[in-house]
Design an enzyme around this catalytic site. Structure first.
Site, mmCIF file in Angstrom:
data_model
loop_
_atom_site.group_PDB
_atom_site.id
_atom_site.type_symbol
_atom_site.label_atom_id
_atom_site.label_comp_id
_atom_site.label_asym_id
_atom_site.label_seq_id
_atom_site.Cartn_x
_atom_site.Cartn_y
_atom_site.Cartn_z
ATOM 1 C CG ASP A 1 -3.031 1.662 7.083
ATOM 2 O OD1 ASP A 1 -3.806 2.630 6.997
ATOM 3 O OD2 ASP A 1 -1.804 1.773 7.216
ATOM 4 C CE LYS B 1 -1.557 1.608 3.841
ATOM 5 N NZ LYS B 1 -1.008 2.998 3.809
#
Length: 293
Positions: free
Chosen positions: A146, A17
């Site tokens: 996240d 990410k």
């Protein structure tokens, strides 16, 4: 009758990410920070394989396996399995999960979160049980701020603590080079070092970027508000950024997340050559490259 062969394991790439831009827009009364971030998932990541077994088991291998702290039972992947079974009201499945840890640990590119989200996707396919989107999102959020954004590894805009997600713009075909000086940076320490927590949000994000120049032009008007405090804690971040910016083939360089991984955006055909050049100059660093999406 011949015995049946075991089914082939399900394998998926748990993509890194990368925060192309990360603005810190506020702080809640409970201490959690509010973010506004443009997130992408390049074709670089850990590898997770899921196969039937006689018990729940996790095997960790790969170049960064030894860097994972704590007992394997505390790994976020196993927490994801147990939480999924509880939410789905089913027994914990007898499976073997093999994590090939290719991404550095505590490196600002969401490796653990992506591993957990990828596990949830694999579990849905393996069990044939698909949770409603709201339940899956809540489950992911319970594992970490996240994790929800990693459920759909595509360009997204991430707001709030990470739970407010909207589709991001269409991206051009381009390359990305990720570089980490093999230095772990503590996210809490980075936030603690900030002198301001009320920066402006992202500028209006277009629906699409047709060229790399359009994308980097927009990103030039953005920031990573964690970059400066992270550099104070880890001077090697500055060395990585300087190396990326010194290469004329890199159109934009910036730190991702809370560091210490930095990225360089480039034309797709240059990505591998940039990676090779950096490996020659800095063999002690972790470096990877690939398509941006």
């Amino acid at each position: 009758m011949a015995p049946s062969r075991p089914s082939s394991p399900r394998v998926e790439l748990a993509r890194a990410k990368v925060n192309l831009a990360l603005h810190v827009t506020g702080q809640r009364s409970d201490g959690f920070h509010l973010l506004d971030s443009l997130v992408v998932f390049p074709q670089i990541g850990d590898r997770i394989a899921l196969a039937s077994s006689d018990k729940l088991d996790l095997v960790v291998e790969g170049p960064f396996a030894r860097d994972l702290d704590g007992s394997p039972d505390d790994n976020l992947i196993l927490k994801a399995v147990r939480s999924f079974a509880e939410r789905a009201d089913m027994p914990c499945p007898d499976i073997r999960l093999t994590l090939t840890k290719r991404l550095p640990v505590s490196s600002g590119i969401g490796g653990g979160s992506s591993d957990a989200a990828t596990t949830l996707r694999l579990l849905e396919d393996f069990t044939g049980t698909y949770l409603p989107d709201e339940e899956l999102h809540a489950l992911a959020l319970s594992l970490g701020a996240d994790v929800p954004v990693c459920l759909a590894p595509e360009c997204q805009i991430m707001r709030g603590m990470g739970e407010e997600l909207t589709p991001g713009p269409d991206l051009p075909a381009c390359g990305i080079v990720l570089v980490n000086p093999k230095a772990a940076v503590s996210t809490p320490e980075v936030f603690k070092s900030m002198t301001r927590r009320d920066y402006p949000p992202l500028p209006l994000v277009p629906e699409s970027f047709d060229t790399l120049g359009q994308l980097t032009g927009y990103l030039a008007s953005c920031r990573n508000d964690l970059q400066a405090p992270a550099m104070e804690l880890c001077g090697r971040i500055g060395e990585v950024l300087a190396a990326l910016e010194a290469d004329s083939r890199v159109d934009l360089a910036r730190m991702s997340g809370s560091g210490a991984t930095c990225f360089g955006l480039c034309e797709l055909e240059h990505a591998t050559d940039i990676e090779r050049s950096l490996r020659v100059e800095h063999p002690e660093w972790w470096i990877a490259s690939g398509p941006l999406s």
